[in-house]
Design an enzyme around this catalytic site. Structure first.
Site, mmCIF file in Angstrom:
data_model
loop_
_atom_site.group_PDB
_atom_site.id
_atom_site.type_symbol
_atom_site.label_atom_id
_atom_site.label_comp_id
_atom_site.label_asym_id
_atom_site.label_seq_id
_atom_site.Cartn_x
_atom_site.Cartn_y
_atom_site.Cartn_z
ATOM 1 N N ASP A 129 0.620 -1.127 -0.052
ATOM 2 C CA ASP A 129 0.083 0.044 0.010
ATOM 3 C C ASP A 129 0.810 1.358 0.099
ATOM 4 O OD1 ASP A 129 -1.963 -1.708 0.244
ATOM 5 O OD2 ASP A 129 -2.816 -1.006 2.047
ATOM 6 N N HIS A 138 4.215 -1.933 2.959
ATOM 7 C CA HIS A 138 4.236 -0.587 2.320
ATOM 8 C C HIS A 138 5.356 -0.430 1.445
ATOM 9 C CE1 HIS A 138 1.518 -0.561 5.620
ATOM 10 N NE2 HIS A 138 0.737 0.394 5.107
HETATM 11 ZN ZN LIG Z 1 -2.369 3.231 3.605
#
Ligand SMILES: [Zn+2]
Length: 214
Positions: free
Chosen positions: A9, A161
């Site tokens: 993400d 991430h």
């Molecule tokens: Zn996020």
């Protein structure tokens, strides 16, 4: 073999995402990148490469600034979702994948009634998660946290991430450890993490866990 699904993400990041793609490619793993619209607008080539290499591209809001639990008026919801989908354009997965911004991984209230209705109307698939090892704040400790989180799960869906280089240094070794432990990497999502499937609310949404809890 136990299934596991990884997602990345908050990118794309022109410095970090290419290395993540290199590592995934070496391991033969395909994942989903939930991109932030205002980042994609300036780093589209990186996401185009991910798409070309078989990864799925999903929508992770335009600004990643406020969870919908904190602001869910129509104008905000539409801008966060629709502007991002527009900039994703032909990189989009046909199921119109969307993941809400939880705020430190919080699921409760990550999707308010307003946003859910908008996602249903737009034919989106809303993908949540069940493991958030905190790579965004614990650059060296997250792999151990992740291994502990995924162990009891029938089908973990892990949120990582592709924006912190210091954390992603450990990705290669983490993937190797998962393989050693008998995990098989899936690109699809565990059904109990999908709140809306191609515009249709699932039991996950109906439970209310994510509808208005926060
Ligand atoms: Zn996020």
């Amino acid at each position: 073999m136990r299934p596991i699904t990884l997602t990345f993400d908050n990118g794309p990041d022109p410095e970090v995402t290419p290395g993540v793609l290199d590592t995934l490619g070496r391991h033969g793993i395909r994942t989903t990148f939930f991109v932030v619209g205002n980042r994609l607008a300036s780093a589209r080539a990186v996401s185009a490469r991910a798409h070309d290499e078989g990864h799925w591209i999903g929508n992770h809001t335009w600004s990643h600034s406020l969870p919908f639990r904190e602001r869910s008026d129509d104008a905000f919801v539409r801008a966060e979702i629709d502007d991002t989908q527009a900039v994703i354009g032909d990189l989009a997965h046909p199921d119109r994948l969307f993941r809400p911004y939880g705020g430190q991984g919080r699921l409760d209230g990550a999707l308010t009634t307003n946003a859910a209705a908008h996602l249903e109307k737009g034919g989106f698939t809303c993908v949540l998660w069940n493991a958030v090892p905190g790579d965004f704040k614990d650059y060296d400790g997250w792999p151990a946290t992740a291994l502990a989180q995924v162990e009891p799960l029938a089908w973990p869906l892990v949120v990582l991430h592709d924006v912190h280089a210091a954390a992603m240094r450990h990705l290669d070794r983490f993937l190797g450890t998962l393989k050693d432990r008998g995990f098989a990497f899936e690109q699809a999502f565990p059904p109990d993490c999908v709140a809306i499937a191609r515009g249709r609310a699932t039991e996950v949404l109906a439970t209310g866990v994510v509808s208005d809890g926060g």
